[in-house]
Design a protein around this motif. Structure first.
Motif, PDB file in Angstrom:
ATOM      1  N   VAL A   1       0.813  -1.219   0.000  1.00 35.84           N
ATOM      2  CA  VAL A   1       0.000   0.000   0.000  1.00 35.84           C
ATOM      3  C   VAL A   1       0.849   1.273   0.000  1.00 35.84           C
ATOM      4  O   VAL A   1       0.460   2.290  -0.569  1.00 35.84           O
ATOM      5  CB  VAL A   1      -0.992  -0.008   1.194  1.00 35.84           C
ATOM      6  CG1 VAL A   1      -0.286   0.095   2.530  1.00 35.84           C
ATOM      7  CG2 VAL A   1      -2.020   1.106   1.043  1.00 35.84           C
ATOM      8  N   GLN A   2       2.042   1.226   0.612  1.00 38.80           N
ATOM      9  CA  GLN A   2       2.863   2.441   0.693  1.00 38.80           C
ATOM     10  C   GLN A   2       3.287   2.948  -0.671  1.00 38.80           C
ATOM     11  O   GLN A   2       3.420   4.159  -0.863  1.00 38.80           O
ATOM     12  CB  GLN A   2       4.100   2.158   1.557  1.00 38.80           C
ATOM     13  CG  GLN A   2       5.032   3.355   1.689  1.00 38.80           C
ATOM     14  CD  GLN A   2       6.158   3.111   2.675  1.00 38.80           C
ATOM     15  OE1 GLN A   2       5.973   2.450   3.689  1.00 38.80           O
ATOM     16  NE2 GLN A   2       7.329   3.653   2.387  1.00 38.80           N
ATOM     17  N   ASN A   3       3.509   2.038  -1.621  1.00 40.38           N
ATOM     18  CA  ASN A   3       4.069   2.437  -2.916  1.00 40.38           C
ATOM     19  C   ASN A   3       3.091   2.313  -4.076  1.00 40.38           C
ATOM     20  O   ASN A   3       3.494   2.431  -5.235  1.00 40.38           O
ATOM     21  CB  ASN A   3       5.326   1.615  -3.202  1.00 40.38           C
ATOM     22  CG  ASN A   3       6.396   1.834  -2.160  1.00 40.38           C
ATOM     23  OD1 ASN A   3       6.555   1.034  -1.244  1.00 40.38           O
ATOM     24  ND2 ASN A   3       7.105   2.947  -2.265  1.00 40.38           N
ATOM     25  N   ASN A   4       1.831   2.113  -3.781  1.00 40.79           N
ATOM     26  CA  ASN A   4       0.862   1.946  -4.860  1.00 40.79           C
ATOM     27  C   ASN A   4       0.777   3.148  -5.784  1.00 40.79           C
ATOM     28  O   ASN A   4       0.750   3.022  -7.007  1.00 40.79           O
ATOM     29  CB  ASN A   4      -0.539   1.700  -4.269  1.00 40.79           C
ATOM     30  CG  ASN A   4      -0.820   0.230  -4.084  1.00 40.79           C
ATOM     31  OD1 ASN A   4       0.050  -0.604  -4.257  1.00 40.79           O
ATOM     32  ND2 ASN A   4      -2.039  -0.081  -3.719  1.00 40.79           N
ATOM     33  N   VAL A   5       0.732   4.346  -5.214  1.00 40.42           N
ATOM     34  CA  VAL A   5       0.477   5.533  -6.026  1.00 40.42           C
ATOM     35  C   VAL A   5       1.670   5.870  -6.906  1.00 40.42           C
ATOM     36  O   VAL A   5       1.513   6.149  -8.102  1.00 40.42           O
ATOM     37  CB  VAL A   5       0.084   6.731  -5.135  1.00 40.42           C
ATOM     38  CG1 VAL A   5       0.008   8.007  -5.957  1.00 40.42           C
ATOM     39  CG2 VAL A   5      -1.266   6.466  -4.474  1.00 40.42           C
ATOM     40  N   ASP A   6       2.878   5.844  -6.333  1.00 38.56           N
ATOM     41  CA  ASP A   6       4.038   6.199  -7.157  1.00 38.56           C
ATOM     42  C   ASP A   6       4.307   5.149  -8.237  1.00 38.56           C
ATOM     43  O   ASP A   6       4.621   5.493  -9.387  1.00 38.56           O
ATOM     44  CB  ASP A   6       5.283   6.456  -6.303  1.00 38.56           C
ATOM     45  CG  ASP A   6       5.585   5.390  -5.274  1.00 38.56           C
ATOM     46  OD1 ASP A   6       5.007   4.292  -5.350  1.00 38.56           O
ATOM     47  OD2 ASP A   6       6.427   5.649  -4.387  1.00 38.56           O
TER      48      ASP A   6
END
Length: 260
Positions: free
Chosen positions: A148-153
């Motif tokens: 979840v921490q890196n989903n957007v980037d």
């Protein structure tokens, strides 16, 4: 079906993650989707199919919508990023169900995402302690991805920068579409009266994710060691800055329950 196929594979001495994938064939995922859609059609109940890993599953949703069923679906970032060929090198940290499928399946998911048949791409974040993942036999490991921490980037890099997705469609997929589908009236878009939930992304800002970068309690993820081509530099939740790239995450808890 998958339980029996898994038992048979283990009895043959199979232990690799790619061999685990083979015990979760596409038809088993599609059969489950068909069954859920059947009950939705019989009852008139709106339904959303989560973490679809194959284009054949999306095609069942498209067909049902054409028949008037109120059904939508999503996929996950890891299905759009990894393929089966990557899995044995990563190991059980990349185990999930439905499993990460081959390149042809991934290409089909991207096609249906761009076409609007997949309304959102999510994390399906499923953390665990490292001992549950650290197994010599992939069949014995916990099934779930910490991402979840890196989903957007990652999604910005893969969708916008590498594949030319418009910024509007990107925002619709990660915010507007799920807010509308789940009837969250204060979320999903930048409008007067809605929550000021904003992210600021620095494009073409490459970095390699390291374990020490993770904010998870259990610091492992299949994305560790991967080069990511964009960075989230600031995050606002209801107008309050909760993350900045230089200072990190604000430790003040700010989550609130939203009643639908």
């Amino acid at each position: 079906i998958t339980d029996i196929l898994g038992q048979q594979a283990k009895a043959r001495g199979e232990s690799k993650l790619s061999q685990y994938v083979a015990t979760r064939p596409v038809f088993t995922e599609v059969e489950a989707i068909r069954r859920a859609i059947f009950f939705a059609k019989q009852t008139g109940c709106p339904i959303h199919i989560c973490h679809v890993a194959c284009p054949e599953g999306v095609e069942e949703v498209i067909k049902a919508r054409q028949e008037g069923v109120n059904v939508t679906c999503e996929t996950c970032i890891h299905y759009l990023y990894f393929t089966t060929d990557n899995l044995d090198a990563i190991g059980p940290i990349a185990k999930c169900s439905p499993p990460i499928r081959d390149q042809q399946a991934q290409d089909g998911l991207w096609k249906y995402l761009f076409a609007g048949h997949i309304i959102t791409a999510v994390s399906d974040h499923s953390p665990c302690t490292y001992d549950l993942k650290n197994k010599t036999n992939a069949f014995d490991a916990w099934g779930g991805i910490s991402g979840v921490q890196n989903n957007v980037d990652i999604f910005f890099d893969e969708a916008v920068q590498k594949r030319g997705m418009s910024l509007k469609q990107f925002a619709d997929i990660i915010a507007k579409n799920p807010a509308e589908r789940y009837n969250l009236p204060t979320k999903g878009s930048i409008q007067v009266g809605k929550d000021a939930d904003l992210i600021f992304i620095k494009p073409h800002s490459h970095y390699v994710l390291k374990e020490q970068d993770l904010e998870y309690r259990n610091k492992f993820s299949p994305y560790v060691g991967r080069q990511i081509g964009a960075q989230v530099v600031q995050t606002l939740l209801r107008g309050k800055t909760i993350y900045q790239i230089d200072s990190g995450i604000d430790s003040t808890p700010r989550g609130t329950f939203i009643r639908r």
